[in-house]
Design a protein around this motif. Structure first.
Motif, PDB file in Angstrom:
ATOM      1  N   LYS A  11       9.735  -7.541  65.027  1.00  0.00           N
ATOM      2  CA  LYS A  11       8.521  -8.367  65.091  1.00  0.00           C
ATOM      3  C   LYS A  11       8.416  -9.223  63.842  1.00  0.00           C
ATOM      4  O   LYS A  11       8.597  -8.727  62.724  1.00  0.00           O
ATOM      5  N   GLY A 156      -4.138  -9.489  64.724  1.00  0.00           N
ATOM      6  CA  GLY A 156      -3.046  -8.617  64.286  1.00  0.00           C
ATOM      7  C   GLY A 156      -2.328  -7.936  65.439  1.00  0.00           C
ATOM      8  O   GLY A 156      -1.474  -7.069  65.231  1.00  0.00           O
ATOM      9  N   ASP A 159       1.647  -6.717  66.326  1.00  0.00           N
ATOM     10  CA  ASP A 159       2.235  -5.434  65.932  1.00  0.00           C
ATOM     11  C   ASP A 159       2.208  -4.475  67.117  1.00  0.00           C
ATOM     12  O   ASP A 159       3.167  -3.750  67.379  1.00  0.00           O
ATOM     13  N   VAL A 215      -1.352  -4.247  56.436  1.00  0.00           N
ATOM     14  CA  VAL A 215       0.040  -4.456  56.849  1.00  0.00           C
ATOM     15  C   VAL A 215       0.261  -4.294  58.342  1.00  0.00           C
ATOM     16  O   VAL A 215       1.000  -5.056  58.951  1.00  0.00           O
TER      17      VAL A 215
HETATM   18 MG    MG Z   1      -0.355  -8.815  60.822  1.00  0.00          MG
END
Ligand code: MG
Ligand code: ASP
Length: 427
Positions: A11, A156, A159, A215
């Motif tokens: 990714k 996000g 992920d 993260v």
């Molecule tokens: Mg991210």
């Protein structure tokens, strides 16, 4: 068909595909993995700040953008990255195909902008791999089978796409390429001697992601833990090992404290003067849950006097504050007053070793006290202690705790400790 354990899912985050050079660099990594004999599936994020810009453009048009249309808009960013990367790979003499989340078989529920993956039907990806192609999948999106509409998975979310694909394809590892070299013992922008952690357990990473470590998206870690998918979080700009996120059984004995995390993206809601009777908290938090608001620290005091009213406070992400207060207002006369405070932050320490070590909380409170930092709320899990404090004191608190628990680079001993002062960080 390639061997199952040959499949790697890679990714690449927004900064790793920001411009043409970055896209070509990411493409070279995919090609190298292919040439090393792997079947490669790559999940890409939108380029640079694209998603932020798309959100902004929606609010330029409307104060309350329609959630379905928001997802149509936001899902375009990741598609651009995939199409461009496929072109780069083709130019390198390899075959590639880009797929939208929907084409890749990512099936979700229909809660727009916060959808959850409920199934992965990866036949089309397997087909691409079978044709010797590098398969590029647009991250952060799927399709609802109910409404047949495009959905997105929350900020996000790429992920989570990557981990879900790794699970569905039986990949041996999910590699997350990003602009940092791994997961750190604290944010290096605040703590210069923060160190890269070679290994973190799923449990620790969950608490770290939930308490501000940016993260990895929290849901991706949950998914990885549920399906036992190791995550390798590493730099896309340097060729060094990063941080492995693994089941606790595969990590060595954990240090008492692994990391200090923080967040200033928090707001407090205080519901003042609620009746002290059964069912009230249930009504308040049901209304919040129905509005899809994630609540973190919750405090309620039992009134000392008969018939007195209770106060109930909790924290939410700043972005959810209006939704939260609207949800409480919708309950009518449930309290005398609702107050909000956006100037709060949260500092947390996380470590699987704290389960078996008393005195960690005492030390946290003492350290903050010595720095004259007032603790306004406290919450704990078995491996985390979080304190809500004033937002402007967060950097001081992070530095003080990082030092007090000896988490810095120069604290790592190469020999076995002998004296009284045993380092808590693992070598
Ligand atoms: Mg991210
Ligand atoms: N592009 C989306 C975001 O910025 C998803 C992702 O990058 O993971 O939140």
């Amino acid at each position: 068909m390639p061997e199952r354990d040959d499949i790697v899912v890679m990714k690449f985050g927004g900064t790793s595909v920001a411009g043409p050079e970055e896209i070509k660099r990411a493409a070279r990594r995919m090609v190298a993995a292919r040439e090393a004999g792997n079947s490669v599936v790559a999940v890409l994020s939108a380029r640079g700040k694209t998603t932020d810009e798309l959100v902004e453009s929606a609010y330029e048009i409307s104060d309350r953008p329609d959630p379905r249309e928001m997802d149509m808009l936001l899902s375009t960013g990741e598609r651009i990255s995939c199409a461009l990367a496929a072109m780069a790979i083709n130019d390198m003499g390899h075959k590639a195909v880009s797929l939208t989340g929907s084409q890749a078989g990512i099936v979700t529920d229909s809660s727009h902008t916060k959808a959850k993956i409920i199934d992965v039907r990866a036949d089309r990806i397997r087909e691409g791999l079978g044709e010797d192609k590098i398969v590029l999948v647009a991250g952060f999106q799927g399709v609802s089978t109910d409404s047949r509409d495009v959905t997105t998975l929350g900020r996000g979310g790429s992920d989570t796409t990557a981990v879900a694909l790794a699970a569905a394809l039986g990949a041996s590892v999910c590699e997350i390429y990003t602009d940092v070299t791994g997961v750190f013992s604290a944010d290096p922008r605040i703590v210069p001697d923060a160190r890269k952690l070679p290994v973190v357990s799923f449990e620790e990473m969950l608490d770290m992601a939930a308490s501000g470590a940016g993260v990895l998206q929290l849901r991706s870690v949950e998914y990885a833990r549920n399906y036992n998918i190791p995550i390798h979080c590493r730099s896309s700009f340097e060729d060094l090992p990063g941080t492995l996120v693994l089941p606790e059984s595969e990590t060595m004995e954990r240090p008492i404290i692994t990391a200090v995390t923080h967040s200033t993206d928090e707001a407090r809601v205080a519901v003042i003067g609620v009746k002290d009777e059964p069912g009230i908290a249930g009504r308040i938090f049901t209304a919040l849950a129905e509005a899809n608001v994630n609540v973190d620290v919750i405090i309620q005091n039992e009134p000392v006097h008969e018939g007195a009213l209770a106060d109930l406070s909790f924290t939410v992400e700043t972005g959810d504050l209006t939704t939260a207060t609207d949800a409480i207002a919708s309950l009518g006369d449930i309290s005398q007053e609702v107050r909000t405070d956006e100037q709060i932050g949260k500092v947390s320490i996380v470590g699987a070793g704290m389960r078996s070590h008393p005195g960690v909380a005492a030390k946290v409170f003492e350290v903050l006290g010595e720095k004259e930092i007032n603790i306004e709320m406290i919450s704990t899990s078995s491996i985390r202690i979080s304190c809500v404090i004033q937002a402007d004191r967060v950097p001081d608190a992070v530095r003080a705790l990082h030092a007090a628990f000896d988490l810095g680079e120069d604290q790592i001993l190469t020999e076995a400790p002998t004296g009284e002062h045993r380092p808590v960080s693992q070598p």
